[in-house]
Design an enzyme around this catalytic site. Structure first.
Site, PDB file in Angstrom:
ATOM      1  N   SER A   1     -20.015  71.335  12.300  1.00  0.00           N
ATOM      2  CA  SER A   1     -19.677  72.654  11.685  1.00  0.00           C
ATOM      3  C   SER A   1     -18.534  73.103  12.757  1.00  0.00           C
ATOM      4  CB  SER A   1     -20.802  73.651  11.972  1.00  0.00           C
ATOM      5  OG  SER A   1     -20.536  74.727  11.517  1.00  0.00           O
ATOM      6  N   GLN A   2     -18.510  74.012  13.529  1.00  0.00           N
ATOM      7  CA  GLN A   2     -17.435  74.415  14.314  1.00  0.00           C
ATOM      8  C   GLN A   2     -17.154  73.291  15.393  1.00  0.00           C
ATOM      9  OE1 GLN A   2     -16.827  78.202  17.065  1.00  0.00           O
ATOM     10  NE2 GLN A   2     -18.315  76.953  18.240  1.00  0.00           N
TER      11      GLN A   2
ATOM     12  N   HIS B   1     -25.452  72.620   4.666  1.00  0.00           N
ATOM     13  CA  HIS B   1     -24.799  72.708   6.045  1.00  0.00           C
ATOM     14  C   HIS B   1     -25.200  71.568   6.772  1.00  0.00           C
ATOM     15  CE1 HIS B   1     -21.431  74.090   8.355  1.00  0.00           C
ATOM     16  NE2 HIS B   1     -22.310  74.614   9.543  1.00  0.00           N
TER      17      HIS B   1
ATOM     18  N   TYR C   1     -21.037  77.277  15.674  1.00  0.00           N
ATOM     19  CA  TYR C   1     -20.638  78.685  16.047  1.00  0.00           C
ATOM     20  C   TYR C   1     -21.655  79.360  16.519  1.00  0.00           C
ATOM     21  CZ  TYR C   1     -18.219  83.014  14.709  1.00  0.00           C
ATOM     22  OH  TYR C   1     -17.644  84.162  14.834  1.00  0.00           O
TER      23      TYR C   1
ATOM     24  N   ASP D   1     -22.940  72.659   0.571  1.00  0.00           N
ATOM     25  CA  ASP D   1     -22.965  73.373   1.903  1.00  0.00           C
ATOM     26  C   ASP D   1     -22.231  74.819   1.406  1.00  0.00           C
ATOM     27  OD1 ASP D   1     -22.232  74.382   4.340  1.00  0.00           O
ATOM     28  OD2 ASP D   1     -21.137  72.365   5.214  1.00  0.00           O
TER      29      ASP D   1
END
Lengths: 308, 281
Positions: free
Chosen positions: A169-170, A285, A86, A256
């Site tokens: 993640s993203q 994360h 992100y 996370d």
């Protein structure tokens, strides 16, 4: 006490979900891809040639990427699209080219080099037009990754039967959506700490960004909650997951705070393809980084056979 | 130019430019715990930089926390946990998102922008941005001057070295430390930018000279506060540790949940506030 593995994460599937995304893909197809690659000598090395890449995506926007290929190898290479997080900008994927991939690091709209027209800012992307699925900021962003795969399909130095996706993640979340939108093309997906799964549940489990953006939005616009829920359902990885056919690696940090593990477990449960789950206690994360990268490399190599 | 003269010139430039800060409340980020503001202030150039500021509600003064910018176009907004305990300021330096009117930093590219001459190196201005942010934070009435910390990468060390008043420094990453050696270890960015730049025809001596002004081991002797250095390889960091007057080492475990909690608790303990995990069990 939380029980991430067994937590319930539910997302309603819009009745027109498939039509919605078919319309997006049709819009993309109405524009010539028009990829332009410019060799970048100072960014290239003895082992890797690097190109600046531009191509046309949803809505006619020009999108950027970095393309890196082995300087000396046996083309066609397996293709790998790496998808940024992100707040991250895509880095030049030399390390993947070193391993034998034709690697494309995509900068979807809003990222630097792809933000001349669409620039929602960071923070901001997650809630950009979040009350309207048709104009939600992520619509073009999701489709830009699909178009990046089409760039690889268009390349003579890429083996169309060996194309994979990698990101965390993203990048993990969009790996799932892209694999679902291109089920006949994608051969494998490595998705770490997947974001954009259980989008309305996640902000109830954390105060970390970017999901905190939704809490902030609803703090100011509490009456919009149903419209927000309606919009993000079209973008939720849990609704894409059953459509994924490629073998998929999921890896999660069990502490996370950014992408709650409840949502990662829910994604894993929802996938019906061949799937592998690695979980990392006491990890947040990073989800097992740096050690997990060896797992990712081995997974991709198994399915994409670089250096073949 | 000597190291001291180089940085004295930066201080002089900054001192001649009023910051003229403007604060705007952000209702969406304001809660029962803290009030959130955007900050715009002038640094050298002159250039307007941006910050995210949060001040706890209730009777202060509160401990202060400056978060220096990471290497990248975007910095995270200060976490609500920090906003509830500290007057926290997260800076966006020139060229980063929200501080990019007139100059948008390129990634990759920023690390070597103007690097062939120390006087034109972009990080000269970025360092000034951090120093301006430190001055702003320490000037707030809500901040307890005995409890001010700076956290981040090498820029945190540089800031603490050049502005008195930081009793605590928390270093969680290194960018400039032994950068000319570290660039040879892999092709990973951002240090690969140095290799890219050299392929373009620059000399290693020019880069070494410029980077020497920013190496944290050069700044470390001037750091007055207790400094926690989170390291992966303590041997590699030996010269930095030996240059810090009051160092403490945390060996990272790469279990980032554990590491995050330790780093949070260390700072909280220093300032007498509760430790808080970002992962709510």
């Amino acid at each position: 006490m939380r029980d991430p593995e067994n937590a319930t994460v539910e997302v309603e599937l819009p009745t027109d979900f498939d039509d919605f995304w078919a319309a997006g893909l049709a819009d993309c197809a109405s524009y010539p891809l028009d990829p332009v690659l410019t060799e970048m000598p100072t960014l290239s090395t003895d082992n890797v040639i690097v190109y600046d890449l531009r191509f046309t995506s949803y809505g006619g926007l020009r999108i950027a990427g970095w393309y890196a290929v082995p300087r000396a190898g046996n083309a066609p290479y397996p293709g790998l699209v790496t998808i940024p997080g992100y707040i991250s900008e895509p880095t030049i994927p030399k390390e993947w080219a070193e391993l034998g991939y034709a690697a494309l690091a995509i900068a979807p709209r809003g990222k630097l080099r792809s933000n001349d027209v669409f620039n929602p800012g960071y923070p901001g992307l997650l809630t950009h037009n979040i009350v309207d699925p048709n104009t939600y900021g992520y619509r073009g962003f999701y489709l830009d990754v699909v178009r990046a795969v089409e760039v690889l399909l268009d390349r003579p130095d890429v083996d169309n039967l060996r194309i994979g996706l990698q990101g965390s993640s993203q990048g993990g979340g969009l790996g799932i959506s892209t694999a679902a939108l291109l089920p006949d093309v994608i051969r494998c997906v490595a998705a770490g700490a997947p974001y954009l799964c259980g989008i309305m549940t996640a902000p109830t489990l954390t105060r970390s960004y970017p999901y905190e953006e939704i809490n902030e939005y609803l703090r100011i616009h509490p009456k919009d909650v149903d419209r927000v829920r309606e919009t993000v359902a079209y973008y939720d990885g849990l609704n894409f997951a059953p459509k994924v056919q490629a073998p998929t690696l999921i890896y999660l940090g069990l502490e996370d705070d950014v992408c709650p593990p409840e949502t990662g477990f829910a994604l894993h449960r929802t996938l019906t393809c061949e799937k592998t789950l690695h979980t990392y206690p006491h990890c947040a994360h990073h989800a097992g980084l740096p050690d997990v990268m060896r797992v990712v490399e081995d997974f991709l190599a198994e399915h994409l056979t670089p250096g073949r | 130019m000597t190291f001291d003269a180089y940085w004295a010139a930066v201080d002089d430039e900054l001192a001649a430019i009023p910051g003229r800060p403007v604060l705007d409340v952000v209702p969406a980020r304001t809660t029962d715990e803290a009030t959130f503001y955007t900050v715009r202030t002038t640094s050298t150039g002159p250039y307007r930089v941006y910050g995210n500021l949060s001040i706890p509600k209730g009777d202060g003064p509160f401990p202060g926390l400056l978060i220096t910018p990471r290497y990248g176009s975007v910095n995270n907004i200060p976490h609500p946990n920090d906003r509830s305990r500290y007057v926290v300021l997260g800076l966006m330096h020139r060229g980063q998102r929200l501080a990019d009117e007139g100059f948008a930093a390129a990634y990759p590219g920023l690390l070597t922008m103007g690097i062939d001459d120390p006087s034109t190196y972009i990080y000269r201005g970025i360092a000034a941005d951090c120093l301006r942010a430190a001055e702003f934070l320490m000037g707030l009435a809500e901040v307890d001057p005995a409890r001010v910390a700076v956290t981040g990468d090498d820029l945190a060390v540089l800031t603490a070295a050049r502005r008195p008043g930081f009793s605590t420094v928390r270093v969680t990453d290194l960018l400039f430390y032994r950068a000319m050696e570290a660039r040879l270890k892999s092709c990973m960015y951002p240090l690969e930018e140095l290799n890219d730049h050299l392929r373009g025809g620059s000399s290693t001596s020019a880069l070494s000279t410029t980077l020497s002004y920013f190496d944290p081991s050069q700044h470390a002797p001037a750091v007055a506060g207790r400094t926690l250095l989170a390291v992966d390889d303590a041997d590699w960091c030996g010269s930095l540790l030996s240059a810090l007057p009051d160092p403490e080492v945390y060996q990272v475990t790469h279990l980032d949940g554990t590491d995050n909690d330790f780093l949070d608790a260390w700072l909280a303990q220093r300032f007498g506030v509760p430790a808080m995990s970002k992962f709510v069990a």
